[in-house]
Write an enzyme that holds these catalytic residues in place. Structure first.
Site, PDB file in Angstrom:
ATOM      1  N   ARG A 119      29.582  48.067  34.751  1.00  0.00           N
ATOM      2  CA  ARG A 119      29.882  47.148  35.865  1.00  0.00           C
ATOM      3  C   ARG A 119      29.841  45.677  35.451  1.00  0.00           C
ATOM      4  O   ARG A 119      29.656  44.799  36.282  1.00  0.00           O
ATOM      5  CB  ARG A 119      28.954  47.407  37.060  1.00  0.00           C
ATOM      6  CG  ARG A 119      29.089  48.814  37.644  1.00  0.00           C
ATOM      7  CD  ARG A 119      28.322  48.955  38.951  1.00  0.00           C
ATOM      8  NE  ARG A 119      28.525  50.265  39.525  1.00  0.00           N
ATOM      9  CZ  ARG A 119      27.737  51.324  39.324  1.00  0.00           C
ATOM     10  NH1 ARG A 119      26.683  51.193  38.527  1.00  0.00           N
ATOM     11  NH2 ARG A 119      27.987  52.472  39.888  1.00  0.00           N
ATOM     12  N   GLU A 235      44.273  33.286  42.047  1.00  0.00           N
ATOM     13  CA  GLU A 235      45.716  33.205  42.239  1.00  0.00           C
ATOM     14  C   GLU A 235      46.142  33.440  43.689  1.00  0.00           C
ATOM     15  O   GLU A 235      47.083  34.185  43.971  1.00  0.00           O
ATOM     16  CB  GLU A 235      46.426  34.193  41.305  1.00  0.00           C
ATOM     17  CG  GLU A 235      47.855  33.808  40.986  1.00  0.00           C
ATOM     18  CD  GLU A 235      48.475  34.677  39.905  1.00  0.00           C
ATOM     19  OE1 GLU A 235      49.272  35.554  40.253  1.00  0.00           O
ATOM     20  OE2 GLU A 235      48.151  34.463  38.722  1.00  0.00           O
ATOM     21  N   ARG A 239      47.599  28.613  41.489  1.00  0.00           N
ATOM     22  CA  ARG A 239      47.609  29.291  40.188  1.00  0.00           C
ATOM     23  C   ARG A 239      48.882  30.107  39.990  1.00  0.00           C
ATOM     24  O   ARG A 239      49.307  30.337  38.853  1.00  0.00           O
ATOM     25  CB  ARG A 239      46.376  30.180  40.034  1.00  0.00           C
ATOM     26  CG  ARG A 239      46.278  30.810  38.643  1.00  0.00           C
ATOM     27  CD  ARG A 239      44.947  31.460  38.354  1.00  0.00           C
ATOM     28  NE  ARG A 239      44.939  32.032  37.019  1.00  0.00           N
ATOM     29  CZ  ARG A 239      43.885  32.581  36.435  1.00  0.00           C
ATOM     30  NH1 ARG A 239      42.718  32.629  37.079  1.00  0.00           N
ATOM     31  NH2 ARG A 239      43.966  33.081  35.224  1.00  0.00           N
ATOM     32  N   HIS A 246      57.853  34.207  34.655  1.00  0.00           N
ATOM     33  CA  HIS A 246      57.165  35.460  34.353  1.00  0.00           C
ATOM     34  C   HIS A 246      57.702  36.656  35.139  1.00  0.00           C
ATOM     35  O   HIS A 246      57.671  37.778  34.634  1.00  0.00           O
ATOM     36  CB  HIS A 246      55.657  35.307  34.604  1.00  0.00           C
ATOM     37  CG  HIS A 246      54.946  34.536  33.541  1.00  0.00           C
ATOM     38  ND1 HIS A 246      55.280  33.242  33.213  1.00  0.00           N
ATOM     39  CD2 HIS A 246      53.914  34.872  32.719  1.00  0.00           C
ATOM     40  CE1 HIS A 246      54.472  32.810  32.242  1.00  0.00           C
ATOM     41  NE2 HIS A 246      53.646  33.783  31.932  1.00  0.00           N
TER      42      HIS A 246
END
Length: 360
Positions: A119, A235, A239, A246
């Protein structure tokens, strides 16, 4: 050496940039345990693993190593599982630190493994390619690819530090260096036209790996990235602008088969598609589009995408993290140095632009 800070509260971390840092950095300040694991690939290992391992051992660390296959084709759940299995066999604990020694594929896989093993365990980015130094090592994006889409399985997980040794670029193949320049150019296109003007004057020196010019290009790229990540870590807003080119580029990578086109090559061609679409939308002039093409030429990047067919491009682009309510959300240019997220619905114009920007 130049140092930047990614400001994320208690998860803030430094970016160090300089020559020879790989074996001249004191890594102990970022460690909470003497046991560390260096993860690299079959290309980087013969070049840097031994000297890096010796550096860590001289600082009192117990070092294990894992060598993964090299290439985008191996950025998969299978490779991730190989790494996780090795961590279990080595008996990595929660305070064990992973080092990602390599390019973007290694950085993404190691970061993802660090995020989910027990984790969450600490990791440090030691990027050795230009693309990873100016982009993927900063910001905490980790992921593996899926046959239906690039980077679709992953999470945000920040490193403890990023150590950028510009000397490692001396062994980087020219094609890989060119691919990294696509991300450098991107920062100027989305955020700072003055940086584009500086790149225009400095590209010859950057290609020659003049230390001053190259370090400045990396530093400014990391500064732009760090500022944006500090403002929008996961994001949800600004961002997303870092994804200029892309959505098109990821379609190229997935459609051609991972590794056929380098990420930066696909982003370069995708950026030209985004510029042409911005022109057709009435924001950029034809002269602006030619300027974008000029920078891709300076970087020795492809000026046309592969001919997959416009319908196939759009099908692949629909498997993009920015798709919302079924609509494509593209990063387009309102001007050189000014980008915006645009919800795009005109598939006819999009298809025409894609076809015009691909090899016949």
């Amino acid at each position: 050496m130049k140092t930047l800070q990614v400001s994320l509260g208690e998860r803030s971390y430094p970016i160090q940039i300089g020559q020879g840092l790989l074996t001249q950095t004191d890594y102990r300040a970022w460690l909470s345990h003497k046991h560390v694991i260096v993860v690299t690939n079959t290309t980087v290992a013969p070049l840097y693993l031994q000297s890096f391992k010796e550096c860590l051992e001289q600082q009192g660390m117990q070092v294990d190593t894992v060598i993964l296959p090299d290439g985008e084709a191996y950025k998969t759940m299978d490779t991730l599982n190989v790494l996780l299995t090795r961590l279990l066999e080595i008996k990595a604990e929660r305070k064990t630190t992973l080092f990602a020694l390599g390019g973007g594929v290694i950085g993404d896989i190691v970061g993802f493994a660090a995020a989910i093993y027990l984790r969450g365990i600490p990791f440090i980015q030691v990027p050795t390619t230009l693309l990873s130094q100016v982009d993927s090592s900063v910001g905490g994006k980790t992921a593996v690819n899926h046959p239906l889409g690039k980077n679709m399985v992953g999470c945000f997980y920040q490193p403890k530090a990023v150590v950028i040794d510009t000397s490692t670029l001396q062994t980087l193949p020219e094609r890989e260096f060119s691919a990294g320049l696509a991300e450098v150019i991107k920062y100027g296109l989305i955020r700072d036209r003055a940086f584009l003007e500086w790149l225009d004057k400095s590209m010859k020196a950057i290609w020659a790996q003049d230390n001053e010019a190259l370090s400045e290009a990396i530093y400014r790229s990391c500064q732009y990235k760090a500022d944006i990540v500090a403002e929008d870590e996961s994001e949800l807003g600004v961002r997303a602008l870092l994804n200029l080119g892309h959505t098109f580029g990821h379609a190229i990578e997935t459609g051609m088969g991972y590794g056929a086109w380098l990420h930066g090559e696909a982003v370069g061609a995708g950026t030209l598609m985004a510029a042409e679409l911005s022109h057709q939308a009435g924001w950029l002039t034809q002269g602006d589009v030619e300027q974008v093409r000029h920078f891709m030429q300076l970087a020795h990047l492809p000026l046309k995408g592969p001919q997959l067919g416009a319908d196939r491009y759009i099908e692949l682009m629909q498997n993009d993290k920015k798709v919302e309510n079924g609509d494509l959300r593209l990063i387009l240019l309102k001007a050189l140095g000014q980008a915006e997220v645009v919800t795009w619905k005109d598939s006819t114009l999009l298809k025409r632009v894609i076809e015009s920007c691909c090899d016949a």
